[in-house]
Enzyme design. Structure first.
Site, PDB file in Angstrom:
ATOM      1  N   SER A 141     -20.311  32.365  42.216  1.00  0.00           N
ATOM      2  CA  SER A 141     -20.483  32.061  40.806  1.00  0.00           C
ATOM      3  C   SER A 141     -21.707  32.769  40.263  1.00  0.00           C
ATOM      4  O   SER A 141     -22.584  33.183  41.027  1.00  0.00           O
ATOM      5  CB  SER A 141     -20.618  30.539  40.646  1.00  0.00           C
ATOM      6  OG  SER A 141     -20.633  30.163  39.304  1.00  0.00           O
ATOM      7  N   ARG A 171     -17.763  30.054  33.994  1.00  0.00           N
ATOM      8  CA  ARG A 171     -18.649  29.669  32.886  1.00  0.00           C
ATOM      9  C   ARG A 171     -18.701  30.695  31.766  1.00  0.00           C
ATOM     10  O   ARG A 171     -19.252  30.420  30.694  1.00  0.00           O
ATOM     11  CB  ARG A 171     -20.061  29.458  33.433  1.00  0.00           C
ATOM     12  CG  ARG A 171     -20.818  30.731  33.747  1.00  0.00           C
ATOM     13  CD  ARG A 171     -22.082  30.476  34.534  1.00  0.00           C
ATOM     14  NE  ARG A 171     -21.798  30.013  35.868  1.00  0.00           N
ATOM     15  CZ  ARG A 171     -22.683  29.390  36.656  1.00  0.00           C
ATOM     16  NH1 ARG A 171     -23.897  29.161  36.222  1.00  0.00           N
ATOM     17  NH2 ARG A 171     -22.348  29.002  37.865  1.00  0.00           N
ATOM     18  N   GLY A 200     -15.886  33.690  38.456  1.00  0.00           N
ATOM     19  CA  GLY A 200     -17.247  33.161  38.422  1.00  0.00           C
ATOM     20  C   GLY A 200     -18.221  34.119  37.774  1.00  0.00           C
ATOM     21  O   GLY A 200     -19.356  34.278  38.232  1.00  0.00           O
ATOM     22  N   TYR A 217     -21.058  23.091  32.673  1.00  0.00           N
ATOM     23  CA  TYR A 217     -21.577  22.180  33.683  1.00  0.00           C
ATOM     24  C   TYR A 217     -22.706  21.276  33.199  1.00  0.00           C
ATOM     25  O   TYR A 217     -23.323  20.595  34.011  1.00  0.00           O
ATOM     26  CB  TYR A 217     -22.017  22.943  34.944  1.00  0.00           C
ATOM     27  CG  TYR A 217     -20.940  23.862  35.448  1.00  0.00           C
ATOM     28  CD1 TYR A 217     -19.767  23.346  35.979  1.00  0.00           C
ATOM     29  CD2 TYR A 217     -21.063  25.244  35.358  1.00  0.00           C
ATOM     30  CE1 TYR A 217     -18.754  24.176  36.420  1.00  0.00           C
ATOM     31  CE2 TYR A 217     -20.048  26.085  35.788  1.00  0.00           C
ATOM     32  CZ  TYR A 217     -18.899  25.541  36.320  1.00  0.00           C
ATOM     33  OH  TYR A 217     -17.882  26.353  36.750  1.00  0.00           O
ATOM     34  N   ARG A 261     -28.647  20.817  35.881  1.00  0.00           N
ATOM     35  CA  ARG A 261     -28.646  22.089  36.604  1.00  0.00           C
ATOM     36  C   ARG A 261     -30.037  22.574  36.981  1.00  0.00           C
ATOM     37  O   ARG A 261     -30.213  23.186  38.035  1.00  0.00           O
ATOM     38  CB  ARG A 261     -27.922  23.179  35.786  1.00  0.00           C
ATOM     39  CG  ARG A 261     -26.424  22.915  35.616  1.00  0.00           C
ATOM     40  CD  ARG A 261     -25.710  24.115  35.015  1.00  0.00           C
ATOM     41  NE  ARG A 261     -25.680  25.241  35.939  1.00  0.00           N
ATOM     42  CZ  ARG A 261     -26.463  26.292  35.882  1.00  0.00           C
ATOM     43  NH1 ARG A 261     -27.372  26.403  34.909  1.00  0.00           N
ATOM     44  NH2 ARG A 261     -26.371  27.258  36.767  1.00  0.00           N
ATOM     45  N   CYS A 321     -37.320   8.961  34.633  1.00  0.00           N
ATOM     46  CA  CYS A 321     -38.379   8.581  35.559  1.00  0.00           C
ATOM     47  C   CYS A 321     -38.287   9.398  36.847  1.00  0.00           C
ATOM     48  O   CYS A 321     -38.069   8.872  37.936  1.00  0.00           O
ATOM     49  CB  CYS A 321     -38.282   7.082  35.847  1.00  0.00           C
ATOM     50  SG  CYS A 321     -39.771   6.393  36.575  1.00  0.00           S
ATOM     51  N   GLU A 322     -38.421  10.705  36.703  1.00  0.00           N
ATOM     52  CA  GLU A 322     -38.373  11.657  37.813  1.00  0.00           C
ATOM     53  C   GLU A 322     -39.294  12.826  37.506  1.00  0.00           C
ATOM     54  O   GLU A 322     -39.212  13.406  36.412  1.00  0.00           O
ATOM     55  CB  GLU A 322     -36.953  12.208  38.020  1.00  0.00           C
ATOM     56  CG  GLU A 322     -35.918  11.204  38.461  1.00  0.00           C
ATOM     57  CD  GLU A 322     -36.054  10.805  39.913  1.00  0.00           C
ATOM     58  OE1 GLU A 322     -36.738  11.528  40.674  1.00  0.00           O
ATOM     59  OE2 GLU A 322     -35.485   9.766  40.295  1.00  0.00           O
TER      60      GLU A 322
END
Length: 465
Positions: free
Chosen positions: A236, A319, A274, A421, A360, A391-392
């Site tokens: 891809s 995509r 891809g 995506y 992504r 919260c990351e």
């Protein structure tokens, strides 16, 4: 000397990765990163003939903005360039009933890889005969439905699946059109590919191990299965045809062996695809017409060398159709300068979305670009990191981008290239409500996927019953 922790920690001014250059005009768009109707008027982003601030005023942020004219233009570009091929739109990139109808109206076929994606396609009235069904672990229920509705091709991925289809066709008296997915030992990464003896991944039958030939033999021998041909997919975000040359050579050599040893001429072959898109200025996608010319020459040359007839070809742009046609619009909530090693400062711009609407960056370490969308800037730029509200620490939307130095809370920021995506992989992390998709065309906006509500969120929560 570079810092052991990377360029961001080196002494001196923070300059960003080598490919990212400070803009001459902080308000300007880089055209090839955006959909074809996107432009700025006095610093304000317009898409599809609408001002983005006016558009999101009716739906709030975050919101995905889908440029219908651009989507259709890209679909036609692949259809026309690959005019003798079947071109399959990747439903997994982004699918809703409106998009499925656009795909059919523009003359493309459709890939699905789940019962849910098939349901959307059928709801849209998509011709099942023009649908391909992917997946490495299709259930008996999924396969029964695919056969029953008349899906045009089922891409088989295991010996178990061949057995399941043979059982289903025996039970129902229906026939199953099948392509065998093969692993050609080519792993493509943009401009590079690495040939390996065996690919350590879940998809396909290995050519080198002999499994691919055995899968063809079993599928051909199975009652009720119509073997259409071989399917190959090398990766891809691919920017040229070099990897396809190696893959086509190996797949066509298998096709020649099938003809010689089994006496079977396979009528079709899927080259995969891809094809890549431009997420940042470091990306340089190939033109569909160029890809079509190069890939057709590869197949023609190999078939001539092997003295076998050319099969009917199909491709899967992935995509490359929907990716550039969509952008995501956020509202800035906080702006925080953060002191780094060596006296450098990075500006953290927090927005009202994040990894729940675009995973992504966290999942693939993907790069994105962005622009201030709601007003002209007062000049100057700062190297910023656009982050989400979750919260990351890894909740990053755009790792590195130059934004106007006067970016402030309440501003709108738009990220291009989010059609593929992003909405399809969106989640309810932190119980976030997934954003709407708003299609725009010729000054008219319509919501094709509405924003989730708290009622949606709580509908599956059965409480303490």
């Amino acid at each position: 000397m570079s810092h052991e922790a990377g360029w961001a920690h080196a002494p001196g001014a923070l300059r960003g990765p080598a490919w990212l250059q400070p803009p001459v005009d902080p308000d300007a768009l880089v055209p090839h990163l955006w959909s074809s109707t996107a432009h700025k008027v006095d610093g304000v982003l317009h898409v599809g003939g609408l001002s983005v601030p006016d558009l999101v005023a009716n739906v709030n942020t975050p919101a995905y903005v889908l440029d219908e004219a651009d989507f259709r233009m890209r679909a036609r570009a692949f259809r026309d360039a690959f005019s003798s091929y079947d071109v399959f739109y990747a439903g997994k990139a982004f699918l809703c009933t409106a998009v499925a109808r656009w795909v059919q109206e523009e003359g493309l076929c459709l890939d699905v890889c789940s019962d849910g994606e098939l349901s959307v396609a059928l709801r849209a009235g998509f011709d099942p005969a023009r649908i391909g069904y992917h997946g490495n672990n299709k259930t008996v229920t999924e396969l029964r439905r695919a056969v029953a509705v008349g899906v045009g091709r089922i891409i088989v991925d295991s010996f178990d699946e061949i057995e399941r289809l043979a059982m289903i066709t025996a039970d129902t008296g229906l026939r199953a059109p099948v392509m065998v997915r093969v692993t050609a030992g080519v792993e493509a990464h943009t401009h590079e590919y690495i040939a390996t003896a065996h690919e350590d991944q879940k998809f396909g039958f290995s050519i080198s191990s002999g499994d691919a030939f055995e899968a063809v033999r079993r599928a051909e021998a199975a009652l009720g299965i119509d073997l259409l041909g071989l399917h190959s997919h090398i990766g891809s975000q691919i920017f040229d045809s070099s990897g396809f040359e190696v893959a086509a050579r190996r797949v066509l050599a298998l096709q020649a062996r099938v003809s010689a040893e089994l006496g079977v001429t396979l009528p079709e072959m899927d080259l995969g695809g891809g094809f890549g898109i431009a997420y940042t200025t470091q990306d340089d996608p190939a033109d569909p017409a160029q890809l079509a010319t190069e890939m057709s020459k590869i197949v023609e040359h190999e078939c001539r060398a092997l003295d076998i007839p050319e099969p009917r070809l199909s491709i899967e742009p992935g995509r490359a159709i929907v990716g550039p046609s969509m952008c995501t619009v956020y509202t800035v909530g906080t702006v925080k300068p953060v002191q780094l090693d060596g006296g450098a400062v990075r500006t953290y711009v927090s927005v009202d979305g994040g990894m729940s609407d675009n995973i992504r960056t966290a999942l693939y370490d993907a790069d994105y670009s962005c622009t201030l969308a709601s007003r002209p800037s007062a000049g100057g730029s700062v190297l910023a990191r656009v982050v989400g509200k979750h919260c990351e620490a890894g909740d990053i939307v755009v790792k590195d981008e130059f934004l106007p130095g006067d970016v402030r809370p309440g501003d709108l920021v738009a990220v291009p290239g989010t059609g593929a995506y992003c909405r399809s992989m969106a989640s309810n992390y932190n119980h976030a409500l997934r954003p709407p998709v708003v299609a725009v065309r010729d000054g008219v906006a319509r919501v094709v996927v509405r924003r989730e509500t708290e009622d949606d969120l709580l509908a599956t929560d059965m409480g303490d019953q």
